[in-house]
Design a protein around this motif. Sequence first.
Motif, PDB file in Angstrom:
ATOM      1  N   UNK A 125       0.734  -1.361  -0.088  1.00  0.00           N
ATOM      2  CA  UNK A 125      -0.131   0.240  -0.116  1.00  0.00           C
ATOM      3  C   UNK A 125       0.694   1.313   0.001  1.00  0.00           C
ATOM      4  N   UNK A 126       2.015   1.030   0.698  1.00  0.00           N
ATOM      5  CA  UNK A 126       2.987   2.379   0.865  1.00  0.00           C
ATOM      6  C   UNK A 126       3.707   2.812  -0.583  1.00  0.00           C
ATOM      7  N   UNK A 127       3.866   1.577  -1.006  1.00  0.00           N
ATOM      8  CA  UNK A 127       4.682   1.744  -2.662  1.00  0.00           C
ATOM      9  C   UNK A 127       3.534   2.303  -3.631  1.00  0.00           C
ATOM     10  N   UNK A 128       2.242   1.894  -3.485  1.00  0.00           N
ATOM     11  CA  UNK A 128       1.219   2.699  -4.283  1.00  0.00           C
ATOM     12  C   UNK A 128       1.034   3.880  -4.093  1.00  0.00           C
ATOM     13  N   UNK A 129       1.308   4.623  -2.833  1.00  0.00           N
ATOM     14  CA  UNK A 129       0.920   5.919  -2.685  1.00  0.00           C
ATOM     15  C   UNK A 129       2.283   6.676  -2.913  1.00  0.00           C
ATOM     16  N   UNK A 130       2.906   6.323  -3.494  1.00  0.00           N
ATOM     17  CA  UNK A 130       4.464   7.138  -4.181  1.00  0.00           C
ATOM     18  C   UNK A 130       4.094   7.310  -5.851  1.00  0.00           C
ATOM     19  N   UNK A 131       2.963   6.758  -6.374  1.00  0.00           N
ATOM     20  CA  UNK A 131       2.872   6.699  -7.828  1.00  0.00           C
ATOM     21  C   UNK A 131       3.696   5.463  -8.464  1.00  0.00           C
ATOM     22  N   UNK A 132       4.236   4.612  -7.705  1.00  0.00           N
ATOM     23  CA  UNK A 132       4.672   3.549  -8.193  1.00  0.00           C
ATOM     24  C   UNK A 132       3.644   2.407  -7.974  1.00  0.00           C
ATOM     25  N   UNK A 133       3.904   1.491  -8.600  1.00  0.00           N
ATOM     26  CA  UNK A 133       2.898   0.000  -8.359  1.00  0.00           C
ATOM     27  C   UNK A 133       3.804  -0.928  -8.099  1.00  0.00           C
ATOM     28  N   UNK A 134       3.207  -1.709  -6.732  1.00  0.00           N
ATOM     29  CA  UNK A 134       3.595  -2.747  -6.259  1.00  0.00           C
ATOM     30  C   UNK A 134       2.964  -4.083  -7.220  1.00  0.00           C
ATOM     31  N   UNK A 135       4.285  -4.868  -7.455  1.00  0.00           N
ATOM     32  CA  UNK A 135       3.579  -6.156  -7.880  1.00  0.00           C
ATOM     33  C   UNK A 135       3.735  -7.410  -7.197  1.00  0.00           C
ATOM     34  N   UNK A 136       4.702  -7.199  -6.267  1.00  0.00           N
ATOM     35  CA  UNK A 136       4.967  -8.160  -5.262  1.00  0.00           C
ATOM     36  C   UNK A 136       5.656  -7.717  -4.006  1.00  0.00           C
ATOM     37  N   UNK A 178       8.704  -3.718  -7.702  1.00  0.00           N
ATOM     38  CA  UNK A 178       8.007  -2.429  -7.980  1.00  0.00           C
ATOM     39  C   UNK A 178       8.027  -1.925  -9.470  1.00  0.00           C
ATOM     40  N   UNK A 179       6.767  -1.482 -10.018  1.00  0.00           N
ATOM     41  CA  UNK A 179       6.839  -0.769 -11.301  1.00  0.00           C
ATOM     42  C   UNK A 179       7.263   0.527 -10.850  1.00  0.00           C
ATOM     43  N   UNK A 180       8.462   1.241 -11.245  1.00  0.00           N
ATOM     44  CA  UNK A 180       8.748   2.517 -10.965  1.00  0.00           C
ATOM     45  C   UNK A 180       8.037   3.725 -11.765  1.00  0.00           C
ATOM     46  N   UNK A 181       7.729   4.593 -10.926  1.00  0.00           N
ATOM     47  CA  UNK A 181       7.163   5.738 -11.562  1.00  0.00           C
ATOM     48  C   UNK A 181       8.056   6.755 -12.262  1.00  0.00           C
ATOM     49  N   UNK A 182       7.874   7.133 -13.114  1.00  0.00           N
ATOM     50  CA  UNK A 182       8.859   8.262 -13.742  1.00  0.00           C
ATOM     51  C   UNK A 182       9.046   9.470 -12.928  1.00  0.00           C
ATOM     52  N   UNK A 183       8.276   9.664 -12.059  1.00  0.00           N
ATOM     53  CA  UNK A 183       8.452  10.876 -11.083  1.00  0.00           C
ATOM     54  C   UNK A 183       8.945  10.869  -9.957  1.00  0.00           C
ATOM     55  N   UNK A 184       9.149   9.420  -9.436  1.00  0.00           N
ATOM     56  CA  UNK A 184       9.663   9.138  -8.236  1.00  0.00           C
ATOM     57  C   UNK A 184      11.310   8.860  -8.356  1.00  0.00           C
ATOM     58  N   UNK A 185      11.863   9.105  -6.806  1.00  0.00           N
ATOM     59  CA  UNK A 185      13.208   8.698  -6.959  1.00  0.00           C
ATOM     60  C   UNK A 185      13.273   7.431  -6.084  1.00  0.00           C
ATOM     61  N   UNK A 186      14.331   6.783  -6.110  1.00  0.00           N
ATOM     62  CA  UNK A 186      14.516   5.395  -5.203  1.00  0.00           C
ATOM     63  C   UNK A 186      14.795   5.707  -3.895  1.00  0.00           C
ATOM     64  N   UNK A 187      15.460   6.686  -3.592  1.00  0.00           N
ATOM     65  CA  UNK A 187      15.574   7.056  -2.025  1.00  0.00           C
ATOM     66  C   UNK A 187      14.150   7.411  -1.396  1.00  0.00           C
ATOM     67  N   UNK A 188      13.412   8.193  -1.902  1.00  0.00           N
ATOM     68  CA  UNK A 188      12.291   8.601  -1.431  1.00  0.00           C
ATOM     69  C   UNK A 188      11.216   7.243  -1.241  1.00  0.00           C
ATOM     70  N   UNK A 189      11.430   6.653  -2.598  1.00  0.00           N
ATOM     71  CA  UNK A 189      10.417   5.273  -2.615  1.00  0.00           C
ATOM     72  C   UNK A 189      10.829   4.727  -1.219  1.00  0.00           C
ATOM     73  N   UNK A 190      11.986   4.302  -1.001  1.00  0.00           N
ATOM     74  CA  UNK A 190      12.283   3.350   0.053  1.00  0.00           C
ATOM     75  C   UNK A 190      12.459   3.861   1.503  1.00  0.00           C
TER      76      UNK A 190
END
Length: 151
Positions: free
Chosen positions: A37-48, A60-72
């Motif tokens: 759920x947290x992943x999905x709030x970052x505009x990324x999409x969790x697969x597993x 995670x299917x990574x969003x083009x607007x997100x940064x790795x450090x912020x996601x994690x």
Amino acid sequence: MSQSLCKIYLHVIFHVKTTSPTIENDHLGRLHAYIGELVNTTNCHVLCVGGTSDHVHALVMFSKTETVSHLIEEMKRNSSRWIKTISPRYSDFTWQAGYGAFSVSQSQVDMVIRYINNQAEHHKKQSFKDEYLAFLRLYKIEYDERYVLSD
């Protein structure tokens, strides 16, 4: 009109701090769902999301607007805060400071999902440390073993 098109898969791995309580099996499913759920709030999409009592894997299917450090940061900070609310056992719960983030090609997505879903069985044969070091070697990431998985 210009469009930015991208599809980036990211395999994220992080570990419980060694001085922290590990996660009981009864709480793993809830924790993994919450991290998703947290992943999905970052505009990324969790697969597993999966893992064992001492670490987490997420694809995670990574969003083009997100940064790795912020996601994690969002995954770890908010899941750590949340798990402290489900049992007094976790009052001192903390994730380790570091993490691993590895790119995954489209052709490997299904294999990575199976790998994440099979963590309990996998870790009957290989320790988390050995698994993590294997990822670092596979991706040719330079590291100093004295500091890998240190708190």
